[in-house]
Design an enzyme around this catalytic site. Structure first.
Site, PDB file in Angstrom:
ATOM      1  N   LEU A 142     -21.657 -49.873 -18.676  1.00  0.00           N
ATOM      2  CA  LEU A 142     -21.022 -50.860 -18.335  1.00  0.00           C
ATOM      3  C   LEU A 142     -19.493 -50.535 -18.144  1.00  0.00           C
ATOM      4  CD1 LEU A 142     -23.078 -53.245 -20.819  1.00  0.00           C
ATOM      5  CD2 LEU A 142     -23.510 -52.494 -18.671  1.00  0.00           C
ATOM      6  N   HIS A 196     -34.022 -43.307 -18.520  1.00  0.00           N
ATOM      7  CA  HIS A 196     -33.182 -44.637 -18.828  1.00  0.00           C
ATOM      8  C   HIS A 196     -32.118 -44.493 -17.894  1.00  0.00           C
ATOM      9  CE1 HIS A 196     -31.190 -47.635 -20.799  1.00  0.00           C
ATOM     10  NE2 HIS A 196     -30.260 -46.965 -20.958  1.00  0.00           N
ATOM     11  N   SER A 249     -32.695 -51.601 -27.418  1.00  0.00           N
ATOM     12  CA  SER A 249     -31.256 -51.110 -27.274  1.00  0.00           C
ATOM     13  C   SER A 249     -30.946 -50.284 -28.396  1.00  0.00           C
ATOM     14  CB  SER A 249     -30.292 -52.389 -27.535  1.00  0.00           C
ATOM     15  OG  SER A 249     -29.103 -51.954 -28.053  1.00  0.00           O
ATOM     16  N   ARG A 273     -27.841 -39.807 -27.386  1.00  0.00           N
ATOM     17  CA  ARG A 273     -29.404 -40.003 -27.046  1.00  0.00           C
ATOM     18  C   ARG A 273     -30.043 -38.806 -26.731  1.00  0.00           C
ATOM     19  NH1 ARG A 273     -27.775 -45.081 -22.859  1.00  0.00           N
ATOM     20  NH2 ARG A 273     -27.417 -46.321 -24.818  1.00  0.00           N
TER      21      ARG A 273
HETATM   22  C1  LIG Z   1     -32.639 -51.601 -20.104  1.00  0.00           C
HETATM   23  C2  LIG Z   1     -31.411 -50.977 -19.922  1.00  0.00           C
HETATM   24  C3  LIG Z   1     -30.344 -51.509 -20.958  1.00  0.00           C
HETATM   25  C4  LIG Z   1     -29.036 -51.058 -20.830  1.00  0.00           C
HETATM   26  N1  LIG Z   1     -28.002 -51.224 -21.636  1.00  0.00           N
HETATM   27  C5  LIG Z   1     -26.756 -50.824 -21.336  1.00  0.00           C
HETATM   28  C6  LIG Z   1     -25.882 -51.197 -22.552  1.00  0.00           C
HETATM   29  O1  LIG Z   1     -26.087 -51.766 -23.547  1.00  0.00           O
HETATM   30  N2  LIG Z   1     -24.684 -50.626 -22.153  1.00  0.00           N
HETATM   31  C7  LIG Z   1     -24.247 -49.827 -21.267  1.00  0.00           C
HETATM   32  O2  LIG Z   1     -22.954 -49.510 -20.978  1.00  0.00           O
HETATM   33  N3  LIG Z   1     -25.407 -49.554 -20.374  1.00  0.00           N
HETATM   34  C8  LIG Z   1     -26.424 -49.771 -20.606  1.00  0.00           C
HETATM   35  N4  LIG Z   1     -27.387 -49.798 -19.542  1.00  0.00           N
HETATM   36  C9  LIG Z   1     -26.982 -49.200 -18.039  1.00  0.00           C
HETATM   37  C10 LIG Z   1     -26.351 -50.108 -17.313  1.00  0.00           C
HETATM   38  O3  LIG Z   1     -26.980 -51.477 -17.568  1.00  0.00           O
HETATM   39  C11 LIG Z   1     -26.372 -49.580 -15.858  1.00  0.00           C
HETATM   40  O4  LIG Z   1     -25.877 -48.356 -15.714  1.00  0.00           O
HETATM   41  C12 LIG Z   1     -25.560 -50.312 -15.031  1.00  0.00           C
HETATM   42  O5  LIG Z   1     -25.840 -51.843 -15.399  1.00  0.00           O
HETATM   43  C13 LIG Z   1     -25.352 -49.970 -13.471  1.00  0.00           C
HETATM   44  O6  LIG Z   1     -24.878 -51.250 -12.871  1.00  0.00           O
HETATM   45  P1  LIG Z   1     -24.308 -50.883 -11.308  1.00  0.00           P
HETATM   46  O7  LIG Z   1     -23.422 -51.935 -10.608  1.00  0.00           O
HETATM   47  O8  LIG Z   1     -23.891 -49.528 -11.028  1.00  0.00           O
HETATM   48  O9  LIG Z   1     -25.820 -51.124 -10.667  1.00  0.00           O
HETATM   49  P2  LIG Z   1     -27.178 -52.074 -10.675  1.00  0.00           P
HETATM   50  O10 LIG Z   1     -26.861 -53.049 -11.824  1.00  0.00           O
HETATM   51  O11 LIG Z   1     -28.273 -51.381 -10.745  1.00  0.00           O
HETATM   52  O12 LIG Z   1     -26.969 -52.830  -9.345  1.00  0.00           O
HETATM   53  C14 LIG Z   1     -27.362 -52.265  -8.223  1.00  0.00           C
HETATM   54  C15 LIG Z   1     -27.220 -53.374  -7.068  1.00  0.00           C
HETATM   55  O13 LIG Z   1     -27.353 -52.714  -5.794  1.00  0.00           O
HETATM   56  C16 LIG Z   1     -28.342 -53.420  -4.997  1.00  0.00           C
HETATM   57  N5  LIG Z   1     -28.830 -52.304  -4.146  1.00  0.00           N
HETATM   58  C17 LIG Z   1     -29.547 -51.235  -4.353  1.00  0.00           C
HETATM   59  N6  LIG Z   1     -29.929 -50.667  -3.362  1.00  0.00           N
HETATM   60  C18 LIG Z   1     -29.717 -51.314  -2.205  1.00  0.00           C
HETATM   61  C19 LIG Z   1     -29.888 -51.214  -0.929  1.00  0.00           C
HETATM   62  N7  LIG Z   1     -30.525 -50.265  -0.368  1.00  0.00           N
HETATM   63  N8  LIG Z   1     -29.462 -52.251  -0.165  1.00  0.00           N
HETATM   64  C20 LIG Z   1     -29.006 -53.565  -0.706  1.00  0.00           C
HETATM   65  N9  LIG Z   1     -28.754 -53.725  -1.929  1.00  0.00           N
HETATM   66  C21 LIG Z   1     -29.216 -52.530  -3.007  1.00  0.00           C
HETATM   67  C22 LIG Z   1     -29.053 -54.157  -5.907  1.00  0.00           C
HETATM   68  O14 LIG Z   1     -29.639 -55.225  -5.323  1.00  0.00           O
HETATM   69  C23 LIG Z   1     -28.110 -54.507  -7.189  1.00  0.00           C
HETATM   70  O15 LIG Z   1     -27.424 -55.622  -6.669  1.00  0.00           O
HETATM   71  C24 LIG Z   1     -28.931 -50.215 -19.665  1.00  0.00           C
HETATM   72  C25 LIG Z   1     -29.818 -49.739 -18.659  1.00  0.00           C
HETATM   73  C26 LIG Z   1     -30.921 -50.311 -19.029  1.00  0.00           C
HETATM   74  C27 LIG Z   1     -32.107 -49.789 -17.960  1.00  0.00           C
END
Ligand SMILES: Cc1cc2nc3c(=O)[nH]c(=O)nc-3n(C[C@H](O)[C@H](O)[C@H](O)COP(=O)(O)OP(=O)(O)OC[C@H]3O[C@@H](n4cnc5c(N)ncnc54)[C@H](O)[C@@H]3O)c2cc1C
Length: 637
Positions: free
Chosen positions: A441, A401, A284, A330
């Protein structure tokens, strides 16, 4: 097509509140007449599904995971931003807005970024009310730390597990609605087609990953909350399953794809250790609060870190950027790490790493203090490398990332297909060319809890929907097309496992479309990617069949889409002859090696329109205007 961003008139700080007032509402007793499909249960999807159901809409929630809690968001470590200014260190909504816009190298919409900063405070209140165990100080107040690109402490956190705790909060809210029957949750379903009827998004086709059956879902609106596409590069810090299929299929149905080349390379990841690796691990950014980044002053120095005296170390970020030091954004930290390694100052076996050292912080505050703040991250590092961070510095190197690009959305989070909303990492909206830490987030939850519920209500209230069932010809057509596509994968019967092809694609992407890009390399990538695509369609070995669980088939579909998206990504990178944020064109840099933007030519969002397979996509431009913050050369010195 004219891109209408639908940014409301009026002063920046009043835009969202007056828009909320001007948007139409749906009377509570009418809400049950409207339905929405939410694809994805990460922070964006779970918060949206729970909020829409709480309002009274009928919600279908879909995920390829067996539980909403498995979404990639669970991996987020460091924290979530909000300008609460509890630390009394000069933070404000305006400062968060300013930092985010500047951090994104002036390639985001002012109005969106301001709204994000504005609603971020209530996200923290909402999550505290849900019981999210944010870290607290001795007096019991919520604690904060600093992230890159900011000189204040505005990042709320739950040790190194912030995403997990926030997702448990959103999941609880979602579960309450599942229990109440207002959300119908379909697990292990992969959305593989969007269904557009009379120009409006009205449904999706999913493959049931257990049985292989193709299922149709119909609603009045579709919300994609399907995350980012960093795995186009094969190796990334993202969950292995994260993929681009949902947004790519929507792109091919008419949703514009914005700034695909804006990819974030994170500076603090565990370095690649060998050819057989399939995943990279993030350490992190919060670690940069207390860790100091350095390399030996002597090239090729192979002494153990403890043997290198203080005056023979180069704390290069502190030297180059005295104001922000180790907490530069970053993109800047990543490029400098690469530069150090390219010049021969790298450390470790591969020499493709720099040190992140906690010795001073341990001396200053004690081991216990560090353990409390970063214990789980240190444990994770130990499990992967068998090294003890309390004794030796961490080795880090940049890795893919996050993707700032995504489907284009207007101020209401609606794509160019009416009724198709896109939230969270899947859209392009708020981070410009570089996302600041702890802002993803914030954006996902802002979209899901506080923005979409308003804007979708307005859409429902203003739109006439014809009644529709899944036997409509558009559903039948989409299903037939998908069945044929699946049949094509199985019929290839080549020799290469699809993973190997993905790996080859990843190497091209990293080498030519990665941290530094130039015209020659991008042109080469655009020649090589179609060759790999051809290899896939002639020599992939997709084993098994389609009517039961078949992980290879799942991968094949995702990789076929990555291959197409990779081309668009490289194409976008080639067209943008400037450096900004995560998009660094070697040809465009200042004498000091900083990104050199070209505001005259490229102060726009590139929204690409699909024109047909193997045809050049069409570029649509959304000009970016800055009324409040004057774009200047980003300086963190
Ligand atoms: C290791 C790591 C650490 C991080 N730490 C931070 C942090 O500390 N602070 C911060 O702000 N950000 C952080 N980030 C970035 C952040 O975690 C992500 O940008 C954010 O969680 C994305 O959330 P989301 O809801 O958009 O998508 P996701 O959490 O990626 O969820 C996607 C969802 O869509 C579903 N899905 C996708 N495609 C399909 C499909 N075709 N059919 C059915 N379901 C599907 C998946 O099953 C999942 O439920 C981090 C990222 C990583 C990789």
């Amino acid at each position: 097509m004219m891109l209408e961003s639908k940014i409301p008139d009026g002063p920046l700080e009043k835009k969202w509140s007056s828009h909320c007032f001007n948007m139409k509402l749906v009377n509570p007793s009418n809400r049950r007449k409207y339905s929405a499909i939410v694809v994805g249960t990460g922070l964006a999807g779970a918060s949206a599904a729970a909020s829409l159901a709480e309002l009274g809409y009928k919600v279908i929630s879909i995920s390829y995971h067996e539980s909403p809690r498995r979404a990639h968001s669970i991996a987020a470590q460091g924290g979530i931003n909000a300008p609460k200014n509890y630390a009394n260190d000069g933070d404000s909504v305006y400062r968060l807005f300013y930092d985010t816009l500047k951090g994104g190298d002036y390639r985001a919409r002012e109005a969106n970024v301001y709204r994000l900063a504005e609603v971020s405070g209530i996200i923290i209140d909402q999550c505290v009310a849900q019981g999210v165990p944010f870290a607290r100080d001795y007096a019991g107040y919520l604690d904060m730390r600093s992230f890159g690109g900011a000189q204040v402490s505005r990042t709320f956190y739950a040790r190194g597990q912030t995403g997990q705790q926030l997702l448990l909060g959103a999941y609880s809210a979602l579960s309450r609605q599942i229990g109440a029957g207002t959300v119908k949750f379909f697990d292990r379903r992969e959305m593989m087609e969007l269904v557009v009827v009379d120009g409006m998004a009205r449904g999706v086709i999913c493959r049931n990953l257990r049985t292989g059956v193709m299922e149709s879902y119909v609603a009045d609106a579709v919300i994609l909350a399907t995350g980012g596409y960093g795995n186009t590069f094969y190796l990334s810090t993202m969950a292995k399953a994260s993929n681009a299929t949902a947004i790519w299929r929507a792109y091919k149905k008419g949703a514009f794809f914005a700034n695909p080349c804006f990819t974030q390379i994170h500076p603090t990841c565990i370095p690649v250790s060998g050819d057989y690796q399939s995943k990279l691990t993030l350490m992190s950014e919060s670690l940069r609060n207390d860790g100091r980044i350095w390399v030996p002053k002597k090239q090729g120095d192979s002494r153990a870190p403890s043997q290198i005296p203080e005056d023979e170390r180069d704390y290069y970020l502190e030297r180059l950027y005295p104001s922000f030091g180790n907490l530069v954004p970053r993109d800047v930290a990543s490029r400098r790490a690469k530069e150090m390694c390219d010049k021969g100052f790298g450390v470790g076996k591969t020499k493709m790493a720099v040190y992140l050292d906690f010795t001073d912080a341990i001396k200053r505050n004690g081991k216990h203090w560090i353990e409390e703040k970063y214990g789980n991250l240190f444990d994770m590092y130990h499990e992967i490398t068998a090294e003890d961070l309390y004794a030796d510095p961490m080795r880090i190197y940049p890795a893919v990332h996050y993707t700032m690009g995504g489907l284009w959305v207007d101020y209401n989070l609606m794509s160019t297909i009416p009724g198709l909303f896109v939230i969270g990492e899947a859209n392009f909206s708020d981070h410009g060319a570089n996302r600041l830490g702890a802002s993803a987030l914030m954006q996902g939850l802002a979209d899901g809890y506080f923005i979409l519920p308003y804007t979708i209500s307005d859409y429902f209230a203003r739109t006439k929907f014809s009644s529709l069932a899944t036997d409509h010809p558009e559903f039948t057509k989409a299903k037939k097309g998908l069945a044929e596509r699946i049949g094509r994968f199985l019929a290839i019967k080549g020799k290469q496992p699809v993973n190997e092809i993905h790996k080859k694609l990843g190497k091209i992407m990293w080498d030519f479309v990665g941290m530094e890009r130039n015209e020659k390399g991008l042109k080469k990538a655009l020649k090589l990617i179609p060759e790999i695509k051809k290899e896939f369609w002639t020599d992939a070995n997709v084993i098994g069949d389609s009517d039961n669980l078949n992980v290879e088939l799942e991968k094949a579909g995702r990789i076929a889409d990555f291959l197409e998206l990779a081309e668009l990504l490289a194409f976008d990178a080639l067209h943008r002859k400037e450096s900004c944020g995560g998009h660094f064109r070697e040809e465009c840099q200042t004498p000091e090696g900083e990104a050199l933007r070209n505001d005259k030519k490229y102060a726009y969002t590139a929204a690409w329109e699909f024109t047909g397979d193997d045809k050049e996509p069409k570029l649509n431009k959304e000009p970016l205007t800055f009324e409040y913050v004057k774009p200047s050369e980003r300086s963190y010195k």
